[in-house]
Each structure stands twice: as C-alpha cells, then as structure tokens.
Design a protein around this motif. Structure first.
Motif, PDB file in Angstrom:
ATOM      1  N   ARG A   1       6.686   3.676   0.039  1.00 48.40           N
ATOM      2  CA  ARG A   1       6.658   5.114  -0.237  1.00 48.40           C
ATOM      3  C   ARG A   1       6.135   5.304  -1.654  1.00 48.40           C
ATOM      4  O   ARG A   1       5.942   4.340  -2.375  1.00 48.40           O
ATOM      5  CB  ARG A   1       8.063   5.702  -0.106  1.00 48.40           C
ATOM      6  CG  ARG A   1       8.629   5.554   1.273  1.00 48.40           C
ATOM      7  CD  ARG A   1       8.302   6.757   2.084  1.00 48.40           C
ATOM      8  NE  ARG A   1       8.759   6.569   3.462  1.00 48.40           N
ATOM      9  CZ  ARG A   1       8.330   7.283   4.458  1.00 48.40           C
ATOM     10  NH1 ARG A   1       7.440   8.231   4.263  1.00 48.40           N
ATOM     11  NH2 ARG A   1       8.771   7.076   5.667  1.00 48.40           N
ATOM     12  N   CYS A   2       5.980   6.529  -2.054  1.00 51.71           N
ATOM     13  CA  CYS A   2       5.432   6.873  -3.367  1.00 51.71           C
ATOM     14  C   CYS A   2       5.976   5.978  -4.485  1.00 51.71           C
ATOM     15  O   CYS A   2       7.176   5.794  -4.607  1.00 51.71           O
ATOM     16  CB  CYS A   2       5.763   8.328  -3.689  1.00 51.71           C
ATOM     17  SG  CYS A   2       5.183   8.844  -5.299  1.00 51.71           S
ATOM     18  N   VAL A   3       5.044   5.424  -5.270  1.00 52.61           N
ATOM     19  CA  VAL A   3       5.452   4.581  -6.390  1.00 52.61           C
ATOM     20  C   VAL A   3       5.353   5.332  -7.717  1.00 52.61           C
ATOM     21  O   VAL A   3       5.483   4.736  -8.783  1.00 52.61           O
ATOM     22  CB  VAL A   3       4.636   3.263  -6.429  1.00 52.61           C
ATOM     23  CG1 VAL A   3       4.933   2.418  -5.210  1.00 52.61           C
ATOM     24  CG2 VAL A   3       3.143   3.517  -6.569  1.00 52.61           C
ATOM     25  N   GLY A   4       5.105   6.639  -7.637  1.00 55.58           N
ATOM     26  CA  GLY A   4       5.173   7.472  -8.834  1.00 55.58           C
ATOM     27  C   GLY A   4       3.890   7.573  -9.640  1.00 55.58           C
ATOM     28  O   GLY A   4       3.922   8.003 -10.794  1.00 55.58           O
ATOM     29  N   CYS A   5       2.771   7.161  -9.068  1.00 60.04           N
ATOM     30  CA  CYS A   5       1.480   7.264  -9.776  1.00 60.04           C
ATOM     31  C   CYS A   5       0.514   8.095  -8.947  1.00 60.04           C
ATOM     32  O   CYS A   5      -0.660   7.732  -8.796  1.00 60.04           O
ATOM     33  CB  CYS A   5       0.887   5.879 -10.002  1.00 60.04           C
ATOM     34  SG  CYS A   5       1.965   4.733 -10.835  1.00 60.04           S
ATOM     35  N   CYS A   6       0.994   9.197  -8.416  1.00 57.15           N
ATOM     36  CA  CYS A   6       0.253   9.972  -7.416  1.00 57.15           C
ATOM     37  C   CYS A   6      -1.137  10.399  -7.897  1.00 57.15           C
ATOM     38  O   CYS A   6      -2.083  10.430  -7.101  1.00 57.15           O
ATOM     39  CB  CYS A   6       1.050  11.198  -7.016  1.00 57.15           C
ATOM     40  SG  CYS A   6       2.738  10.816  -6.542  1.00 57.15           S
TER      41      CYS A   6
ATOM     42  N   PRO B   1      -5.785   6.435  -4.249  1.00 53.99           N
ATOM     43  CA  PRO B   1      -4.739   5.653  -3.579  1.00 53.99           C
ATOM     44  C   PRO B   1      -4.318   4.445  -4.417  1.00 53.99           C
ATOM     45  O   PRO B   1      -5.117   3.859  -5.124  1.00 53.99           O
ATOM     46  CB  PRO B   1      -5.416   5.207  -2.274  1.00 53.99           C
ATOM     47  CG  PRO B   1      -6.878   5.259  -2.548  1.00 53.99           C
ATOM     48  CD  PRO B   1      -7.084   6.300  -3.603  1.00 53.99           C
ATOM     49  N   VAL B   2      -3.037   4.121  -4.294  1.00 53.76           N
ATOM     50  CA  VAL B   2      -2.415   3.123  -5.155  1.00 53.76           C
ATOM     51  C   VAL B   2      -1.886   1.966  -4.312  1.00 53.76           C
ATOM     52  O   VAL B   2      -1.383   2.176  -3.211  1.00 53.76           O
ATOM     53  CB  VAL B   2      -1.237   3.786  -5.929  1.00 53.76           C
ATOM     54  CG1 VAL B   2      -0.371   2.754  -6.606  1.00 53.76           C
ATOM     55  CG2 VAL B   2      -1.751   4.806  -6.923  1.00 53.76           C
ATOM     56  N   ILE B   3      -2.028   0.760  -4.849  1.00 52.71           N
ATOM     57  CA  ILE B   3      -1.291  -0.379  -4.288  1.00 52.71           C
ATOM     58  C   ILE B   3      -0.534  -1.050  -5.422  1.00 52.71           C
ATOM     59  O   ILE B   3      -0.874  -0.882  -6.596  1.00 52.71           O
ATOM     60  CB  ILE B   3      -2.211  -1.417  -3.586  1.00 52.71           C
ATOM     61  CG1 ILE B   3      -3.087  -2.163  -4.592  1.00 52.71           C
ATOM     62  CG2 ILE B   3      -3.059  -0.771  -2.501  1.00 52.71           C
ATOM     63  CD1 ILE B   3      -3.784  -3.393  -4.001  1.00 52.71           C
TER      64      ILE B   3
ATOM     65  N   VAL C   1       0.857  -1.185   0.000  1.00 58.22           N
ATOM     66  CA  VAL C   1       0.000   0.000   0.000  1.00 58.22           C
ATOM     67  C   VAL C   1       0.893   1.235   0.000  1.00 58.22           C
ATOM     68  O   VAL C   1       1.753   1.386   0.877  1.00 58.22           O
ATOM     69  CB  VAL C   1      -0.911   0.016   1.244  1.00 58.22           C
ATOM     70  CG1 VAL C   1      -1.791   1.261   1.251  1.00 58.22           C
ATOM     71  CG2 VAL C   1      -1.767  -1.250   1.293  1.00 58.22           C
ATOM     72  N   CYS C   2       0.686   2.104  -0.984  1.00 57.21           N
ATOM     73  CA  CYS C   2       1.481   3.332  -1.032  1.00 57.21           C
ATOM     74  C   CYS C   2       1.061   4.250   0.107  1.00 57.21           C
ATOM     75  O   CYS C   2      -0.130   4.538   0.286  1.00 57.21           O
ATOM     76  CB  CYS C   2       1.286   4.043  -2.370  1.00 57.21           C
ATOM     77  SG  CYS C   2       2.192   5.610  -2.425  1.00 57.21           S
ATOM     78  N   THR C   3       2.042   4.692   0.864  1.00 54.83           N
ATOM     79  CA  THR C   3       1.762   5.591   1.996  1.00 54.83           C
ATOM     80  C   THR C   3       2.350   6.983   1.743  1.00 54.83           C
ATOM     81  O   THR C   3       2.546   7.754   2.673  1.00 54.83           O
ATOM     82  CB  THR C   3       2.339   5.013   3.308  1.00 54.83           C
ATOM     83  OG1 THR C   3       3.749   4.817   3.132  1.00 54.83           O
ATOM     84  CG2 THR C   3       1.685   3.697   3.669  1.00 54.83           C
ATOM     85  N   GLY C   4       2.628   7.257   0.467  1.00 54.53           N
ATOM     86  CA  GLY C   4       3.121   8.592   0.112  1.00 54.53           C
ATOM     87  C   GLY C   4       2.051   9.648   0.405  1.00 54.53           C
ATOM     88  O   GLY C   4       0.880   9.315   0.641  1.00 54.53           O
ATOM     89  N   THR C   5       2.450  10.886   0.359  1.00 51.71           N
ATOM     90  CA  THR C   5       1.555  11.982   0.762  1.00 51.71           C
ATOM     91  C   THR C   5       0.262  12.001  -0.045  1.00 51.71           C
ATOM     92  O   THR C   5      -0.835  12.079   0.530  1.00 51.71           O
ATOM     93  CB  THR C   5       2.291  13.335   0.608  1.00 51.71           C
ATOM     94  OG1 THR C   5       3.491  13.255   1.376  1.00 51.71           O
ATOM     95  CG2 THR C   5       1.438  14.478   1.113  1.00 51.71           C
ATOM     96  N   ALA C   6       0.363  11.919  -1.366  1.00 58.02           N
ATOM     97  CA  ALA C   6      -0.844  12.005  -2.202  1.00 58.02           C
ATOM     98  C   ALA C   6      -1.787  10.848  -1.888  1.00 58.02           C
ATOM     99  O   ALA C   6      -3.004  11.046  -1.732  1.00 58.02           O
ATOM    100  CB  ALA C   6      -0.456  12.004  -3.682  1.00 58.02           C
ATOM    101  N   CYS C   7      -1.262   9.651  -1.782  1.00 55.25           N
ATOM    102  CA  CYS C   7      -2.117   8.495  -1.492  1.00 55.25           C
ATOM    103  C   CYS C   7      -2.683   8.579  -0.080  1.00 55.25           C
ATOM    104  O   CYS C   7      -3.829   8.200   0.157  1.00 55.25           O
ATOM    105  CB  CYS C   7      -1.340   7.200  -1.693  1.00 55.25           C
ATOM    106  SG  CYS C   7      -1.069   6.812  -3.439  1.00 55.25           S
ATOM    107  N   HIS C   8      -1.893   9.105   0.836  1.00 54.60           N
ATOM    108  CA  HIS C   8      -2.378   9.276   2.205  1.00 54.60           C
ATOM    109  C   HIS C   8      -3.601  10.191   2.215  1.00 54.60           C
ATOM    110  O   HIS C   8      -4.633   9.876   2.811  1.00 54.60           O
ATOM    111  CB  HIS C   8      -1.258   9.857   3.084  1.00 54.60           C
ATOM    112  CG  HIS C   8      -1.708  10.168   4.477  1.00 54.60           C
ATOM    113  ND1 HIS C   8      -1.904   9.189   5.423  1.00 54.60           N
ATOM    114  CD2 HIS C   8      -2.034  11.340   5.060  1.00 54.60           C
ATOM    115  CE1 HIS C   8      -2.331   9.753   6.538  1.00 54.60           C
ATOM    116  NE2 HIS C   8      -2.408  11.050   6.347  1.00 54.60           N
TER     117      HIS C   8
HETATM  118  S1  FES Z   1       1.976   9.095  -3.184  1.00 54.69           S
HETATM  119 FE1  FES Z   1       1.179   7.176  -3.789  1.00 54.69          FE
HETATM  120  S2  FES Z   1       1.885   7.015  -5.844  1.00 54.69           S
HETATM  121 FE2  FES Z   1       2.744   8.877  -5.146  1.00 54.69          FE
END
Ligand code: FES
Length: 160
Positions: free
Chosen positions: A122-127, A131-133, A81-88
C-alpha cells in the motif's frame, strides 16, 4: 527458488539477547531476524520457542499477520510495487507487469536465481513521486518501464 541460508547462530542469539529473551519482544526479534535473512528461517523456530517461552503457533500467527515477516525464503532483494491510489493512477500496473515479465514470476514469488521477490504494498508515503517501488529499504520513484528495468539490472549487477 531462493537458496537455503546458513544460520548464523551467534547473530540469532545476539538478537534474542538484545531483547532480553522477552516473549513480548517476539515481533521485534522476528523483524530483526528478517532484516538479516529477508525471512525467518524455519530452523530458528524451535530456538525462539525455547528461549522466549512462546508456542510455535504464536510464531506462525505473527508471520501471517505482518506482511514484512515471512517464514518462506525470499530473495536478496524484496521488490515491492506500491499499489496505492496515486501510484495506480500513475502506472503502477505497468511497472508490476514489467517486473513480472523480467523476473518470470508473479506477485508473491521469488525469481529462480534467488535474487528478487516481488510484492505489492500500500502507499509508502511518496505519492508525488509515483509510480514508486521499494527495494528492501530503499524507495525509487518517477519510474516507467525502462527505468524500472534498468534499476533491477543495476541491483542484479551489485549482487554479482
Ligand atoms: S500511492 Fe504510492 S506512494 Fe502513495
């Protein structure tokens, strides 16, 4: 708990030979073995030490440092599970909770049927698609609770 794998020694040896048994290629060799089993089985460590002329401690160091490499058995599907800022902001926490409930595990654990290991990345680049997994090397975005549950049901069906 994930089931123990049968070691395919010809494939392990082919991976080692592909990198000319170079100890400098240890990371790439461990990554290729991980691609094969989703982890580096402990049974192959003595072979890696002997053929690459590296200490066992070096193998543990690589496994500790690189999150994509594990010495513990992991599921057939690594669900990250992406926990980057945008996905959060877009609800990653709800996705993680739905998956934890579904699998009956916490982050870092593997489902009892050995199919799913749940991780955070962390961010996988598809912000923009959050939310992205990711499931192994496939990325899935635009998820909500029902979509992610349907997605893992589809993976479960594929495995049966
Ligand atoms: S924050 Fe989830 S893909 Fe960038």
């Amino acid at each position: 708990m994930a089931t123990k794998v049968e070691i395919d020694w010809p494939k392990i040896n082919a991976i080692i030979e592909k990198y000319k048994s170079s100890h400098e290629a240890l990371l790439m060799i461990m990554q290729d073995i991980s691609d094969l089993y989703n982890y580096v089985p402990k049974e192959v460590i003595p072979t890696l030490c002997a053929k690459l002329d590296v200490r066992e401690s070096m193998i543990y160091s690589v496994a500790t440092f690189y999150k994509t490499i594990s010495l513990q058995p992991r599921g057939k599907y690594i669900v990250s599970v992406c926990t980057g800022t945008a996905c959060h902001v877009l609800g990653a926490e709800r996705i993680s909770e739905a998956l934890q409930e579904k699998f009956g595990i916490c982050e870092g654990q593997t489902s009892t049927d050995g199919l799913f290991t749940l991780e955070a990345v962390r961010c996988v680049g598809c912000c923009a698609s959050g939310p992205v997994i990711t499931v192994n090397k496939h990325t899935h975005g635009g998820l909500d609770r029902s979509k992610v549950l349907q997605l893992v049901n589809d993976y479960k069906q594929q495995a049966s």
